[in-house]
Design a protein around this motif. Structure first.
Motif, PDB file in Angstrom:
ATOM      1  N   PHE A   1     -15.147   4.969  -1.019  1.00  0.00           N
ATOM      2  CA  PHE A   1     -15.831   5.568  -2.173  1.00  0.00           C
ATOM      3  C   PHE A   1     -14.867   6.554  -2.842  1.00  0.00           C
ATOM      4  CE2 PHE A   1     -19.327   4.140   0.468  1.00  0.00           C
ATOM      5  CZ  PHE A   1     -20.237   3.638  -0.437  1.00  0.00           C
ATOM      6  N   TYR A   2     -14.695   6.412  -4.161  1.00  0.00           N
ATOM      7  CA  TYR A   2     -13.753   7.272  -4.880  1.00  0.00           C
ATOM      8  C   TYR A   2     -14.311   7.634  -6.249  1.00  0.00           C
ATOM      9  CZ  TYR A   2     -12.396   3.454  -7.953  1.00  0.00           C
ATOM     10  OH  TYR A   2     -12.420   2.441  -8.890  1.00  0.00           O
ATOM     11  N   ALA A   3     -13.635   8.600  -6.847  1.00  0.00           N
ATOM     12  CA  ALA A   3     -13.880   8.966  -8.249  1.00  0.00           C
ATOM     13  C   ALA A   3     -12.536   8.917  -8.963  1.00  0.00           C
ATOM     14  CB  ALA A   3     -14.507  10.339  -8.348  1.00  0.00           C
ATOM     15  N   SER A   4     -12.553   8.465 -10.196  1.00  0.00           N
ATOM     16  CA  SER A   4     -11.288   8.273 -10.930  1.00  0.00           C
ATOM     17  C   SER A   4     -10.558   9.577 -11.175  1.00  0.00           C
ATOM     18  CB  SER A   4     -11.563   7.568 -12.269  1.00  0.00           C
ATOM     19  OG  SER A   4     -12.451   8.370 -13.067  1.00  0.00           O
ATOM     20  N   THR A   5     -11.274  10.692 -11.151  1.00  0.00           N
ATOM     21  CA  THR A   5     -10.647  12.002 -11.398  1.00  0.00           C
ATOM     22  C   THR A   5     -10.284  12.742 -10.105  1.00  0.00           C
ATOM     23  OG1 THR A   5     -12.834  13.018 -11.501  1.00  0.00           O
ATOM     24  CG2 THR A   5     -11.872  12.251 -13.585  1.00  0.00           C
ATOM     25  N   CYS A   6     -10.493  12.122  -8.968  1.00  0.00           N
ATOM     26  CA  CYS A   6     -10.248  12.777  -7.663  1.00  0.00           C
ATOM     27  C   CYS A   6      -8.784  12.593  -7.271  1.00  0.00           C
ATOM     28  CB  CYS A   6     -11.176  12.190  -6.602  1.00  0.00           C
ATOM     29  SG  CYS A   6     -10.857  12.783  -4.934  1.00  0.00           S
ATOM     30  N   GLU A   7      -8.050  13.702  -7.165  1.00  0.00           N
ATOM     31  CA  GLU A   7      -6.639  13.630  -6.792  1.00  0.00           C
ATOM     32  C   GLU A   7      -6.457  13.191  -5.328  1.00  0.00           C
ATOM     33  OE1 GLU A   7      -4.741  17.302  -7.651  1.00  0.00           O
ATOM     34  OE2 GLU A   7      -5.089  17.178  -9.834  1.00  0.00           O
ATOM     35  N   PHE A   8      -7.399  13.625  -4.487  1.00  0.00           N
ATOM     36  CA  PHE A   8      -7.311  13.227  -3.073  1.00  0.00           C
ATOM     37  C   PHE A   8      -7.524  11.722  -2.919  1.00  0.00           C
ATOM     38  CE2 PHE A   8      -8.689  17.709  -1.628  1.00  0.00           C
ATOM     39  CZ  PHE A   8      -7.384  18.145  -1.697  1.00  0.00           C
ATOM     40  N   CYS A   9      -8.325  11.157  -3.803  1.00  0.00           N
ATOM     41  CA  CYS A   9      -8.578   9.721  -3.732  1.00  0.00           C
ATOM     42  C   CYS A   9      -7.303   8.936  -4.025  1.00  0.00           C
ATOM     43  CB  CYS A   9      -9.659   9.326  -4.739  1.00  0.00           C
ATOM     44  SG  CYS A   9     -11.272  10.065  -4.362  1.00  0.00           S
ATOM     45  N   ILE A  10      -6.493   9.442  -4.977  1.00  0.00           N
ATOM     46  CA  ILE A  10      -5.229   8.776  -5.303  1.00  0.00           C
ATOM     47  C   ILE A  10      -4.287   8.819  -4.097  1.00  0.00           C
ATOM     48  CG2 ILE A  10      -3.225   8.841  -6.825  1.00  0.00           C
ATOM     49  CD1 ILE A  10      -5.037  10.060  -8.983  1.00  0.00           C
ATOM     50  N   LYS A  11      -4.269   9.942  -3.388  1.00  0.00           N
ATOM     51  CA  LYS A  11      -3.445  10.061  -2.178  1.00  0.00           C
ATOM     52  C   LYS A  11      -3.948   9.129  -1.076  1.00  0.00           C
ATOM     53  CE  LYS A  11      -0.708  13.294  -3.746  1.00  0.00           C
ATOM     54  NZ  LYS A  11       0.756  13.053  -3.951  1.00  0.00           N
ATOM     55  N   GLU A  12      -5.255   8.976  -1.002  1.00  0.00           N
ATOM     56  CA  GLU A  12      -5.834   8.140   0.053  1.00  0.00           C
ATOM     57  C   GLU A  12      -5.513   6.670  -0.156  1.00  0.00           C
ATOM     58  OE1 GLU A  12      -6.875   8.321   3.400  1.00  0.00           O
ATOM     59  OE2 GLU A  12      -8.378   9.775   2.693  1.00  0.00           O
ATOM     60  N   VAL A  13      -5.248   6.290  -1.399  1.00  0.00           N
ATOM     61  CA  VAL A  13      -4.934   4.893  -1.692  1.00  0.00           C
ATOM     62  C   VAL A  13      -3.686   4.453  -0.939  1.00  0.00           C
ATOM     63  CG1 VAL A  13      -4.183   3.293  -3.496  1.00  0.00           C
ATOM     64  CG2 VAL A  13      -6.061   4.864  -3.938  1.00  0.00           C
ATOM     65  N   GLY A  14      -2.667   5.274  -0.928  1.00  0.00           N
ATOM     66  CA  GLY A  14      -1.432   4.931  -0.223  1.00  0.00           C
ATOM     67  C   GLY A  14      -1.667   4.766   1.282  1.00  0.00           C
ATOM     68  N   VAL A  15      -2.530   5.607   1.850  1.00  0.00           N
ATOM     69  CA  VAL A  15      -2.839   5.513   3.287  1.00  0.00           C
ATOM     70  C   VAL A  15      -3.564   4.208   3.588  1.00  0.00           C
ATOM     71  CG1 VAL A  15      -4.114   6.565   5.195  1.00  0.00           C
ATOM     72  CG2 VAL A  15      -2.907   8.017   3.565  1.00  0.00           C
ATOM     73  N   LEU A  16      -4.514   3.841   2.755  1.00  0.00           N
ATOM     74  CA  LEU A  16      -5.293   2.623   2.986  1.00  0.00           C
ATOM     75  C   LEU A  16      -4.428   1.377   2.849  1.00  0.00           C
ATOM     76  CD1 LEU A  16      -8.565   3.584   1.098  1.00  0.00           C
ATOM     77  CD2 LEU A  16      -8.174   3.562   3.573  1.00  0.00           C
ATOM     78  N   LYS A  17      -3.511   1.393   1.927  1.00  0.00           N
ATOM     79  CA  LYS A  17      -2.618   0.243   1.794  1.00  0.00           C
ATOM     80  C   LYS A  17      -1.727   0.088   3.021  1.00  0.00           C
ATOM     81  CE  LYS A  17      -2.317  -0.318  -3.208  1.00  0.00           C
ATOM     82  NZ  LYS A  17      -1.413  -0.405  -4.387  1.00  0.00           N
ATOM     83  N   GLY A  18      -1.338   1.191   3.618  1.00  0.00           N
ATOM     84  CA  GLY A  18      -0.560   1.120   4.858  1.00  0.00           C
ATOM     85  C   GLY A  18      -1.371   0.508   5.989  1.00  0.00           C
ATOM     86  N   LEU A  19      -2.655   0.844   6.089  1.00  0.00           N
ATOM     87  CA  LEU A  19      -3.514   0.265   7.131  1.00  0.00           C
ATOM     88  C   LEU A  19      -3.733  -1.227   6.886  1.00  0.00           C
ATOM     89  CD1 LEU A  19      -6.210   3.095   7.509  1.00  0.00           C
ATOM     90  CD2 LEU A  19      -4.151   2.717   8.886  1.00  0.00           C
ATOM     91  N   MET A  20      -3.818  -1.610   5.630  1.00  0.00           N
ATOM     92  CA  MET A  20      -4.002  -3.028   5.304  1.00  0.00           C
ATOM     93  C   MET A  20      -2.776  -3.831   5.735  1.00  0.00           C
ATOM     94  SD  MET A  20      -5.673  -2.522   1.508  1.00  0.00           S
ATOM     95  CE  MET A  20      -5.658  -4.279   1.132  1.00  0.00           C
ATOM     96  N   ASN A  21      -1.606  -3.277   5.508  1.00  0.00           N
ATOM     97  CA  ASN A  21      -0.378  -3.977   5.867  1.00  0.00           C
ATOM     98  C   ASN A  21      -0.128  -3.968   7.375  1.00  0.00           C
ATOM     99  OD1 ASN A  21       0.159  -4.497   3.135  1.00  0.00           O
ATOM    100  ND2 ASN A  21       1.263  -2.534   2.900  1.00  0.00           N
ATOM    101  N   ALA A  22      -0.474  -2.859   8.043  1.00  0.00           N
ATOM    102  CA  ALA A  22      -0.168  -2.729   9.473  1.00  0.00           C
ATOM    103  C   ALA A  22      -1.169  -3.475  10.356  1.00  0.00           C
ATOM    104  CB  ALA A  22      -0.114  -1.253   9.863  1.00  0.00           C
ATOM    105  N   TYR A  23      -2.430  -3.408  10.048  1.00  0.00           N
ATOM    106  CA  TYR A  23      -3.454  -3.954  10.944  1.00  0.00           C
ATOM    107  C   TYR A  23      -4.282  -5.080  10.323  1.00  0.00           C
ATOM    108  CZ  TYR A  23      -2.291   0.504  13.135  1.00  0.00           C
ATOM    109  OH  TYR A  23      -1.613   1.555  13.677  1.00  0.00           O
ATOM    110  N   GLY A  24      -4.160  -5.262   9.006  1.00  0.00           N
ATOM    111  CA  GLY A  24      -4.907  -6.332   8.362  1.00  0.00           C
ATOM    112  C   GLY A  24      -6.315  -5.936   7.947  1.00  0.00           C
TER     113      GLY A  24
END
Length: 311
Positions: free
Chosen positions: A200-223
């Motif tokens: 769950f995110y909001a387009s104006t949330c700066e923390f959400c933009i940072k979290e995107v990079g973390v989630l992409k790493g989990l997608m690549n590492a564990y599927g």
């Protein structure tokens, strides 16, 4: 010699005369009682009494000055019946008085150390401060002794020795960390096969933009599969996660209060979702929470949760 014969002759004559006189008196009185001039001399009675005396009847025993009296064998009623036994009243046992703490014991220090400290602070005389410092020294010595014995006990017992569970040496710790990392990767990949993440995110949330990079790493590492859900209906800046969806009441139902918010969802579980956290989370923290909560909810069995990697 002549005087002795004369004396014997005189006695013979006198005895004969007395006997004749006694017979004469007997005949004169006519009652058969021997009298000497009308008075009994008592010799007849003495003779009869002596003849009937137990001493003469049992003279072989000799003479005894004293013999124990003989009592009847049958006891009297007073002696036969035992005296009544009076019951002794037993007093209730008094509870043992609690003993005070042993001087300078751990209990004594708990009860008295603060008193000496407060007294030294309120009345900082040399005597009060010295007493407190000495007590503190004793307490530290006792603690040091306890620490030494504890180390000996731990070193001699492998069950208590933490080194048997996790090596204390640095290179051993690295090995354990590597095994733990491999075990975590195995469990995370197993979980990613059957579960995904709601983001769950909001387009104006700066923390959400940072979290995107973390989630992409989990997608690549564990599927893991990630479903972005926009609370304001707008895409993320930079075009990240273009295949997002719009919130249709899911956030309210799950209790989303802040962004970013992550939930672990497993298809076929009646739409159940496990909250991993609200706010910015690191990749390691997300995996740790996902594995632990998945095991608690039965999404991972004990073998999958604890099975160490095979070498």
């Amino acid at each position: 010699m002549i005087k002795a014969l004369t004396l014997c002759l005189l006695l013979t004559l006198l005895s004969g005369g007395l006997v004749n006189a006694g017979e004469a008196n007997k005949e004169a009185n006519g009652d058969g009682s021997p009298l000497f001039y009308g008075v009994s001399d008592g010799r007849e009675q003495s003779a009869s009494v002596l003849n009937k005396s137990p001493f003469y009847e049992d003279k072989e025993r000799g003479w005894f000055w004293y013999e124990d009296p003989v009592f009847d064998e049958e006891p009297t009623e007073a002696a036969a019946s035992p005296p009544p036994v009076l019951e002794k009243k037993t007093e209730p046992e008094q509870p043992a008085k609690p003993q005070g703490a042993k001087p300078l014991s751990a209990e004594w220090f708990r009860k008295n150390m603060e008193k000496y400290r407060d007294k030294a602070i309120d009345e900082p005389t040399q005597q009060n401060v010295s007493a407190y410092m000495y007590l503190q020294r004793v307490m530290l010595d006792k603690a040091e002794k306890f620490s030494e014995i504890s180390q000996r006990v731990v070193m001699s017992d492998p069950v208590l020795d933490e080194n048997s569970r996790r090596p204390i040496a640095t290179f051993g710790a690295f090995v354990m960390d590597d095994r733990a990392t491999k075990g975590t990767e195995k469990a995370a990949k197993k979980l990613a096969e059957n579960a995904g993440l709601w983001f769950f995110y909001a387009s104006t949330c700066e923390f959400c933009i940072k979290e995107v990079g973390v989630l992409k790493g989990l997608m690549n590492a564990y599927g893991f599969k990630v479903l972005p859900i926009a609370l304001d209906g707008l895409p993320l800046p930079g075009g990240e996660f273009p295949d997002f969806t719009i919130d249709r009441g899911q956030a309210k139902k799950l209790g989303v209060e802040t962004t970013p918010a992550l939930f672990l969802v497993k298809p076929g579980q009646n739409g159940d979702a496990i909250q991993l956290g609200q706010g910015l989370l690191s990749g390691d923290e997300i995996i740790k929470r996902a594995i632990t909560l998945a095991h608690q909810n039965g999404w991972l069995n004990s073998d999958e949760y604890r099975d160490p990697p095979k070498h």
